[in-house]
Design a protein around this motif. Structure first.
Motif, PDB file in Angstrom:
ATOM      1  N   LYS A 105       0.824  -1.215   0.000  1.00 18.58           N
ATOM      2  CA  LYS A 105       0.000   0.000   0.000  1.00 18.58           C
ATOM      3  C   LYS A 105       0.862   1.269   0.000  1.00 18.58           C
ATOM      4  CE  LYS A 105      -4.005   0.178   2.180  1.00 18.58           C
ATOM      5  NZ  LYS A 105      -5.083   0.316   3.216  1.00 18.58           N
ATOM      6  N   ASN A 106       1.979   1.242   0.700  1.00 18.63           N
ATOM      7  CA  ASN A 106       2.881   2.399   0.702  1.00 18.63           C
ATOM      8  C   ASN A 106       3.467   2.644  -0.682  1.00 18.63           C
ATOM      9  OD1 ASN A 106       2.698   1.347   3.505  1.00 18.63           O
ATOM     10  ND2 ASN A 106       4.021   3.091   3.955  1.00 18.63           N
ATOM     11  N   ASP A 107       3.846   1.552  -1.373  1.00 19.69           N
ATOM     12  CA  ASP A 107       4.372   1.680  -2.744  1.00 19.69           C
ATOM     13  C   ASP A 107       3.326   2.317  -3.655  1.00 19.69           C
ATOM     14  OD1 ASP A 107       6.802   0.370  -2.121  1.00 19.69           O
ATOM     15  OD2 ASP A 107       5.862  -1.590  -2.392  1.00 19.69           O
ATOM     16  N   GLN A 108       2.074   1.892  -3.482  1.00 21.89           N
ATOM     17  CA  GLN A 108       0.999   2.444  -4.308  1.00 21.89           C
ATOM     18  C   GLN A 108       0.845   3.943  -4.071  1.00 21.89           C
ATOM     19  OE1 GLN A 108      -0.476   1.583  -6.885  1.00 21.89           O
ATOM     20  NE2 GLN A 108      -2.655   1.121  -6.663  1.00 21.89           N
ATOM     21  N   ALA A 109       0.858   4.343  -2.801  1.00 26.35           N
ATOM     22  CA  ALA A 109       0.714   5.768  -2.473  1.00 26.35           C
ATOM     23  C   ALA A 109       1.870   6.574  -3.054  1.00 26.35           C
ATOM     24  CB  ALA A 109       0.641   5.947  -0.959  1.00 26.35           C
ATOM     25  N   GLU A 110       3.083   6.040  -2.962  1.00 28.75           N
ATOM     26  CA  GLU A 110       4.255   6.730  -3.508  1.00 28.75           C
ATOM     27  C   GLU A 110       4.138   6.878  -5.021  1.00 28.75           C
ATOM     28  OE1 GLU A 110       7.417   4.258  -2.199  1.00 28.75           O
ATOM     29  OE2 GLU A 110       7.091   4.710  -0.071  1.00 28.75           O
ATOM     30  N   THR A 111       3.639   5.837  -5.688  1.00 24.67           N
ATOM     31  CA  THR A 111       3.479   5.875  -7.149  1.00 24.67           C
ATOM     32  C   THR A 111       2.466   6.937  -7.554  1.00 24.67           C
ATOM     33  OG1 THR A 111       4.038   3.527  -7.317  1.00 24.67           O
ATOM     34  CG2 THR A 111       2.879   4.508  -9.186  1.00 24.67           C
ATOM     35  N   VAL A 112       1.348   7.005  -6.828  1.00 21.27           N
ATOM     36  CA  VAL A 112       0.331   8.024  -7.122  1.00 21.27           C
ATOM     37  C   VAL A 112       0.922   9.422  -6.960  1.00 21.27           C
ATOM     38  CG1 VAL A 112      -1.862   9.016  -6.381  1.00 21.27           C
ATOM     39  CG2 VAL A 112      -1.614   6.541  -6.518  1.00 21.27           C
ATOM     40  N   LEU A 113       1.640   9.647  -5.875  1.00 25.63           N
ATOM     41  CA  LEU A 113       2.241  10.960  -5.638  1.00 25.63           C
ATOM     42  C   LEU A 113       3.254  11.321  -6.718  1.00 25.63           C
ATOM     43  CD1 LEU A 113       2.782  11.063  -1.760  1.00 25.63           C
ATOM     44  CD2 LEU A 113       1.239  12.491  -3.111  1.00 25.63           C
ATOM     45  N   MET A 114       4.080  10.355  -7.115  1.00 25.88           N
ATOM     46  CA  MET A 114       5.061  10.612  -8.175  1.00 25.88           C
ATOM     47  C   MET A 114       4.368  11.047  -9.459  1.00 25.88           C
ATOM     48  SD  MET A 114       7.839   7.523  -7.663  1.00 25.88           S
ATOM     49  CE  MET A 114       8.783   7.963  -9.118  1.00 25.88           C
ATOM     50  N   ARG A 115       3.281  10.384  -9.777  1.00 21.45           N
ATOM     51  CA  ARG A 115       2.574  10.707 -11.023  1.00 21.45           C
ATOM     52  C   ARG A 115       1.871  12.058 -10.940  1.00 21.45           C
ATOM     53  NH1 ARG A 115       0.283   4.769 -13.033  1.00 21.45           N
ATOM     54  NH2 ARG A 115       2.360   3.859 -13.258  1.00 21.45           N
ATOM     55  N   ILE A 116       1.355  12.397  -9.762  1.00 21.48           N
ATOM     56  CA  ILE A 116       0.743  13.720  -9.579  1.00 21.48           C
ATOM     57  C   ILE A 116       1.797  14.806  -9.778  1.00 21.48           C
ATOM     58  CG2 ILE A 116      -0.249  15.295  -7.865  1.00 21.48           C
ATOM     59  CD1 ILE A 116      -1.720  12.863  -6.692  1.00 21.48           C
ATOM     60  N   ILE A 117       2.971  14.609  -9.201  1.00 22.69           N
ATOM     61  CA  ILE A 117       4.047  15.593  -9.305  1.00 22.69           C
ATOM     62  C   ILE A 117       4.485  15.780 -10.758  1.00 22.69           C
ATOM     63  CG2 ILE A 117       6.483  15.992  -8.738  1.00 22.69           C
ATOM     64  CD1 ILE A 117       5.879  14.605  -6.016  1.00 22.69           C
ATOM     65  N   ARG A 118       4.526  14.680 -11.520  1.00 24.62           N
ATOM     66  CA  ARG A 118       4.984  14.744 -12.906  1.00 24.62           C
ATOM     67  C   ARG A 118       3.884  15.194 -13.862  1.00 24.62           C
ATOM     68  NH1 ARG A 118       8.317   9.009 -12.607  1.00 24.62           N
ATOM     69  NH2 ARG A 118      10.120   9.823 -11.473  1.00 24.62           N
ATOM     70  N   GLY A 119       2.647  15.170 -13.372  1.00 22.55           N
ATOM     71  CA  GLY A 119       1.517  15.578 -14.199  1.00 22.55           C
ATOM     72  C   GLY A 119       0.832  14.357 -14.777  1.00 22.55           C
ATOM     73  N   THR A 120      -0.352  14.025 -14.266  1.00 21.65           N
ATOM     74  CA  THR A 120      -1.036  12.824 -14.733  1.00 21.65           C
ATOM     75  C   THR A 120      -2.525  13.068 -14.813  1.00 21.65           C
ATOM     76  OG1 THR A 120      -1.227  10.438 -14.383  1.00 21.65           O
ATOM     77  CG2 THR A 120      -1.419  11.820 -12.432  1.00 21.65           C
ATOM     78  N   GLY A 121      -3.211  12.166 -15.483  1.00 19.45           N
ATOM     79  CA  GLY A 121      -4.659  12.204 -15.544  1.00 19.45           C
ATOM     80  C   GLY A 121      -5.240  11.036 -14.774  1.00 19.45           C
ATOM     81  N   LEU A 122      -6.477  10.702 -15.099  1.00 20.58           N
ATOM     82  CA  LEU A 122      -7.177   9.626 -14.399  1.00 20.58           C
ATOM     83  C   LEU A 122      -6.433   8.301 -14.523  1.00 20.58           C
ATOM     84  CD1 LEU A 122      -9.818   8.980 -12.845  1.00 20.58           C
ATOM     85  CD2 LEU A 122     -10.840   8.398 -15.054  1.00 20.58           C
ATOM     86  N   ASP A 123      -5.897   8.032 -15.711  1.00 19.69           N
ATOM     87  CA  ASP A 123      -5.191   6.770 -15.943  1.00 19.69           C
ATOM     88  C   ASP A 123      -4.025   6.621 -14.972  1.00 19.69           C
ATOM     89  OD1 ASP A 123      -6.765   7.493 -18.085  1.00 19.69           O
ATOM     90  OD2 ASP A 123      -5.561   6.414 -19.543  1.00 19.69           O
ATOM     91  N   GLY A 124      -3.260   7.705 -14.802  1.00 22.03           N
ATOM     92  CA  GLY A 124      -2.090   7.651 -13.938  1.00 22.03           C
ATOM     93  C   GLY A 124      -2.439   7.514 -12.471  1.00 22.03           C
ATOM     94  N   LEU A 125      -3.582   8.090 -12.060  1.00 23.02           N
ATOM     95  CA  LEU A 125      -3.998   8.000 -10.656  1.00 23.02           C
ATOM     96  C   LEU A 125      -4.339   6.569 -10.261  1.00 23.02           C
ATOM     97  CD1 LEU A 125      -6.261  11.160 -10.198  1.00 23.02           C
ATOM     98  CD2 LEU A 125      -3.928  10.819  -9.372  1.00 23.02           C
ATOM     99  N   ARG A 126      -4.665   5.736 -11.238  1.00 21.32           N
ATOM    100  CA  ARG A 126      -4.926   4.322 -10.939  1.00 21.32           C
ATOM    101  C   ARG A 126      -3.671   3.671 -10.387  1.00 21.32           C
ATOM    102  NH1 ARG A 126      -5.508   2.239 -16.357  1.00 21.32           N
ATOM    103  NH2 ARG A 126      -5.597   0.191 -15.387  1.00 21.32           N
ATOM    104  N   ALA A 127      -2.523   4.147 -10.836  1.00 20.73           N
ATOM    105  CA  ALA A 127      -1.227   3.592 -10.433  1.00 20.73           C
ATOM    106  C   ALA A 127      -1.181   2.100 -10.759  1.00 20.73           C
ATOM    107  CB  ALA A 127      -0.954   3.886  -8.971  1.00 20.73           C
TER     108      ALA A 127
END
Length: 456
Positions: free
Chosen positions: A132-154
Motif C-alpha cells: 500500500k505504501n508503494d501504491q501511495a508513492e506511485t500516485v504521488l510521483m505521477r501527480i508531481i509529474r503531471g497525470t490524468g485519471l489513468d495515472g492516478l490508478r497507479a
C-alpha cells in the motif's frame, strides 16, 4: 475481530482472481521485508489453493551487501522446499548504456529475468511484493509529474501475467508480521538515501503529509481505487465508441470520418489513445500534447498527414487512417510545407515565414533561403538511398551518406533528421547544413525563413 493476515491476502486473491489451481507463481524475491512477507504468506496458502511456487532473485550488482541478499533468498527457498533461480546483471551499467535512471534499469532487468523464467512454465504468473505504501508513492510521483485519471490508478492488482497479492497491506503491518513470526529479511540501505525520487517521497514528503493527516497513505490508496473505478466506467464508454466508429484492417485503424470530426475532443483523445494501444499492443510515450497534435488534423485539408514517431494519421475523403510505419515506410513519407506555414514532422515543428531583408538569427535551428529559387510547396521527409546535395561552401554535389560520415553523425540520427526539399533538391538538412544552391546572396530580393522547434 481483526482478520488474520493470510486470510486478508486470500480474500484479495479471490476478489481479483489472481491465482488459479495449477498455476506456478514466480515470486520476485529481493530478500527485503516485502518479498519475504509475500513468500511466507503464499506458502501458507499454497496447498489449499493448489499452486506451485518458485523464487527468482536478480542480483543488481549495485551494493556490497547484494551477495548476502541472494544468500538469504536461497536459504529461504531451501527452508521451504522451493526451487530457487538467480541471475546477476549490473543495473548501473545498463543505466549508463541506455541513459536511464538506475531504478528504471533495475526494473527492466528484473522483469526481463522473471519473464524469461515464466516461459519455462506452462501456467505461470509473476508475483511482486508491491504494498500500500508503494501504491501511495506511485500516485504521488505521477501527480508531481503531471497525470490524468489513468495515472492516478497507479498499479493494478493484476497486469497481464503480473500479480500483486499484498498491494492493500501497509508496510507497518508487514514489518509487524515479520517480527511476530520471526521471519528474517534483508535491509536495503539505499532506501534510506535521498538519492532517488521515490526515496525523497518516502523519507521527506510523506512524513510531512502524515503530520497533516496521519492516514494519508490510506487516503491516497483510496484515491487510486476511486480512479480505477471511474476509469473502468470510462473505458467501457471508449470501447463502445471504438465499436461504433473503428474498423481494423491489415494493420490499419480506420475511423469513420463523420464520427471522428463530431466527437468531443476529450472523448476523442481517449478513443485515439485506445486505438494506438490496439495498433501497437501497448501505449507508450503518448502524451496529451501528442494526442492534441493529432486532433489538429481535423482542421487540415483532405490528404494531409500527421506523424509522431512511427505513428501516422492520414485524412482522406471518407475516413481517418492510423497506422504504424516501418523505418522503410517512414523514409518514404512526405509532408508539404508552404511559404507561410507550420507543420509537425515526427515530433519536430517546422515554421516558415517570408522576410525582405535582414537581421539574421545565427541560431542553428533557423535557416534562410533565396525565395525566388524555391518551388512550393516544399517537401519534408527523411533520407533515402542516393540522396545528394551541395553543402554550403561547396561547388559540387556530395552524397548525403558521405556527408554524414564526414560529419560523424550517428546512424540513428541520420534516419531521424528531417530533410527539406524544393522539387527533388535538398535545401536544408534541418539544423545541420543548408544547401549552397539555395543560400541567400546580395542579389536575393525575397528571403524564406525556416525555423525548427523540437518537441520537449
Amino acid at each position: 475481530m481483526q482478520m488474520k493476515m493470510e486470510d486478508r491476502v486470500l480474500k484479495t486473491i479471490g476478489d481479483y482472481n489472481l491465482i488459479s489451481k495449477g498455476d506456478t507463481i514466480i515470486i520476485g524475491a529481493s530478500g527485503g521485508p516485502d518479498s519475504q512477507f509475500l513468500i511466507y504468506i503464499l506458502e501458507k496458502l499454497r496447498k489449499d489453493l493448489g499452486f506451485e511456487m518458485v523464487l527468482a532473485h536478480l542480483n543488481h550488482l549495485h551494493r556490497k551487501e547484494a551477495a548476502n541478499d541472494e544468500n538469504l533468498v536461497k536459504s529461504t527457498a531451501e527452508k521451504l522446499g522451493l526451487d530457487f533461480y538467480s541471475r546477476s546483471r549490473s543495473m548501473d551499467d545498463l543505466a549508463k548504456k541506455l541513459k536511464i535512471s538506475p531504478e528504471d534499469a533495475g526494473r527492466r532487468l528484473r522483469y526481463e529475468f522473471f519473464n524469461d523464467l515464466a516461459k519455462t512454465y506452462p501456467a505461470s504468473k509473476i508475483a511482486v511484493a508491491h504494498n500500500k505504501n508503494d501504491q501511495a508513492e506511485t500516485v504521488l510521483m505521477r501527480i508531481i509529474r503531471g497525470t490524468g485519471l489513468d495515472g492516478l490508478r497507479a498499479m493494478d492488482y493484476k497486469t497481464a501475467n503480473i500479480i500483486r497479492p499484498i498491494l492493500d497491506i501497509k508496510k507497518s503491518q508487514i514489518l509487524a508480521y515479520l517480527d511476530e513470526e520471526k521471519i528474517p529479511y534483508a535491509i536495503d540501505y539505499t532506501n534510506f538515501e535521498n538519492e532517488y525520487t521515490r526515496n525523497k517521497l518516502r523519507l521527506d514528503i510523506i512524513p510531512r503529509l502524515e503530520e497533516i493527516n496521519p492516514s494519508v497513505i490510506d487516503s491516497i490508496f483510496k484515491l487510486s481505487d476511486l480512479a480505477r473505478d471511474d476509469f473502468t466506467i470510462l473505458d467501457r464508454l471508449v470501447d463502445e465508441k471504438i465499436k461504433e466508429m473503428v474498423k481494423i484492417s491489415q494493420g490499419k485503424v480506420i475511423f469513420d470520418k463523420e464520427k471522428f470530426e463530431n466527437m468531443d475532443p476529450a472523448l476523442l483523445r481517449r478513443v485515439l489513445r485506445k486505438a494506438i494501444g490496439l495498433l501497437q499492443g501497448e501505449i507508450k510515450d503518448i502524451s496529451k500534447e501528442n494526442l492534441d497534435d493529432f486532433l489538429k488534423i481535423r482542421d487540415l485539408d483532405n490528404g494531409k498527414t500527421l506523424i509522431k514517431d512511427k505513428l501516422v494519421l492520414k485524412k482522406t475523403y471518407k475516413t481517418y487512417i492510423l497506422e504504424e510505419l516501418t523505418a522503410k515506410e517512414k523514409s518514404k513519407t512526405e509532408l508539404e510545407l508552404g511559404a507561410e506555414d507550420e507543420i509537425k514532422f515526427d515530433g519536430i515543428y517546422l515554421k516558415t515565414s517570408i522576410i525582405n531583408n535582414g537581421k539574421y538569427n545565427k541560431d542553428r535551428n533557423v535557416g534562410y533561403f533565396d525565395y525566388d529559387k524555391l518551388d512550393f510547396p516544399l517537401k519534408v521527409r527523411t533520407r533515402r538511398p542516393g540522396d545528394r546535395f551541395v553543402p554550403l561552401g561547396h561547388q559540387s554535389e556530395k552524397k548525403l551518406k558521405d556527408f554524414f560520415i564526414d560529419q560523424k553523425i550517428d546512424r540513428e540520427k541520420r534516419d531521424e533528421l528531417p530533410l527539406i526539399l524544393s522539387k527533388d533538391k535538398i535545401i536544408w538538412l534541418a539544423s545541420l547544413r543548408i544547401s549552397d544552391e539555395f543560400k541567400v546572396t546580395a542579389r536575393s530580393k525575397k528571403i524564406l525563413k525556416i525555423e525548427v522547434y523540437y518537441e520537449n
